[in-house]
Design a protein around this motif. Structure first.
Motif, PDB file in Angstrom:
ATOM      1  N   VAL A 102     -13.768  30.558  76.273  1.00  0.00           N
ATOM      2  CA  VAL A 102     -12.646  30.452  77.209  1.00  0.00           C
ATOM      3  C   VAL A 102     -13.123  29.882  78.535  1.00  0.00           C
ATOM      4  O   VAL A 102     -12.470  29.012  79.120  1.00  0.00           O
ATOM      5  CB  VAL A 102     -11.957  31.825  77.396  1.00  0.00           C
ATOM      6  N   ASP A 103     -14.269  30.339  79.018  1.00  0.00           N
ATOM      7  CA  ASP A 103     -14.824  29.805  80.269  1.00  0.00           C
ATOM      8  C   ASP A 103     -15.067  28.304  80.170  1.00  0.00           C
ATOM      9  O   ASP A 103     -14.717  27.544  81.081  1.00  0.00           O
ATOM     10  CB  ASP A 103     -16.128  30.516  80.645  1.00  0.00           C
ATOM     11  N   ASP A 108     -13.143  22.756  81.281  1.00  0.00           N
ATOM     12  CA  ASP A 108     -12.831  21.410  80.801  1.00  0.00           C
ATOM     13  C   ASP A 108     -11.417  20.965  81.166  1.00  0.00           C
ATOM     14  O   ASP A 108     -11.178  19.802  81.455  1.00  0.00           O
ATOM     15  CB  ASP A 108     -12.998  21.322  79.278  1.00  0.00           C
ATOM     16  N   VAL A 109     -10.435  21.890  81.142  1.00  0.00           N
ATOM     17  CA  VAL A 109      -9.038  21.487  81.323  1.00  0.00           C
ATOM     18  C   VAL A 109      -8.514  21.681  82.741  1.00  0.00           C
ATOM     19  O   VAL A 109      -7.471  21.118  83.076  1.00  0.00           O
ATOM     20  CB  VAL A 109      -8.092  22.200  80.324  1.00  0.00           C
ATOM     21  N   SER A 116      -0.101  25.724  83.422  1.00  0.00           N
ATOM     22  CA  SER A 116      -0.677  26.701  82.485  1.00  0.00           C
ATOM     23  C   SER A 116       0.143  26.817  81.212  1.00  0.00           C
ATOM     24  O   SER A 116      -0.410  26.932  80.117  1.00  0.00           O
ATOM     25  CB  SER A 116      -0.780  28.075  83.146  1.00  0.00           C
ATOM     26  N   ASP A 117       1.479  26.791  81.328  1.00  0.00           N
ATOM     27  CA  ASP A 117       2.334  26.920  80.149  1.00  0.00           C
ATOM     28  C   ASP A 117       2.089  25.789  79.152  1.00  0.00           C
ATOM     29  O   ASP A 117       2.071  26.016  77.941  1.00  0.00           O
ATOM     30  CB  ASP A 117       3.816  26.927  80.553  1.00  0.00           C
ATOM     31  N   THR A 118       1.897  24.593  79.645  1.00  0.00           N
ATOM     32  CA  THR A 118       1.638  23.447  78.768  1.00  0.00           C
ATOM     33  C   THR A 118       0.328  23.636  78.021  1.00  0.00           C
ATOM     34  O   THR A 118       0.248  23.410  76.808  1.00  0.00           O
ATOM     35  CB  THR A 118       1.597  22.140  79.588  1.00  0.00           C
ATOM     36  N   ARG A 122      -0.144  24.250  73.926  1.00  0.00           N
ATOM     37  CA  ARG A 122      -0.980  23.375  73.100  1.00  0.00           C
ATOM     38  C   ARG A 122      -2.016  24.181  72.317  1.00  0.00           C
ATOM     39  O   ARG A 122      -2.253  23.930  71.134  1.00  0.00           O
ATOM     40  CB  ARG A 122      -1.682  22.329  73.959  1.00  0.00           C
ATOM     41  N   VAL A 123      -2.636  25.154  72.980  1.00  0.00           N
ATOM     42  CA  VAL A 123      -3.627  25.998  72.305  1.00  0.00           C
ATOM     43  C   VAL A 123      -2.946  26.807  71.204  1.00  0.00           C
ATOM     44  O   VAL A 123      -3.444  26.884  70.071  1.00  0.00           O
ATOM     45  CB  VAL A 123      -4.356  26.917  73.309  1.00  0.00           C
TER      46      VAL A 123
END
Length: 136
Positions: A102-103, A108-109, A116-118, A122-123
């Protein structure tokens, strides 16, 4: 089943991960997604190296790592096979690896400037592909 399963893997030259990691991660995805089933035979080291145009030692190291982690099973004189599904890591180790992943992902993103919702959608969508294949 013991069928020889083709591996649909690609090595991406621009990927920051080493080739060994790309191979190992690709095989893990195929297993987690149900494309490789327990008992399926993997290509030989030489065969996969030729398919991917990489050094056979690179494939051998990726296979050794996956075998040590319990993803693959080596049968003397017969080759490598997908191991039966089981919990491969202790709960604390799983939690540690999830935290690290997660870190890395957030690092990366974060610079892509998406809401955050987008990102979460996607995840969730990507993970749902694997959940659907496991239950099918």
């Amino acid at each position: 089943m013991n069928r020889r399963a083709p591996l649909m893997l690609q090595i991406v030259t621009g990927d920051p991960r080493p080739i060994i990691r790309q191979i190992a991660d690709g095989i893990k995805r195929l297993v987690a997604g149900g494309d490789l089933q327990p008992g399926d035979a993997l290509p030989s080291v030489r065969g996969l190296a030729q398919q991917l145009s990489v050094n056979p030692n690179t494939v051998a190291k990726a296979y050794a790592e996956l075998t040590a982690e319990g993803w693959l099973l080596s049968r003397a004189g017969l080759g490598l096979y997908v191991a039966e599904q089981r919990q491969r890591l202790s709960d604390p180790e799983r939690a540690r690896r999830l935290d690290e992943a997660v870190d890395r992902f957030v690092g990366d993103v974060i610079g892509l400037d998406y809401p955050s919702d987008t990102i979460l959608d996607r995840v969730a969508g990507e993970l749902s592909h694997y959940a659907a294949k496991k239950t099918a």
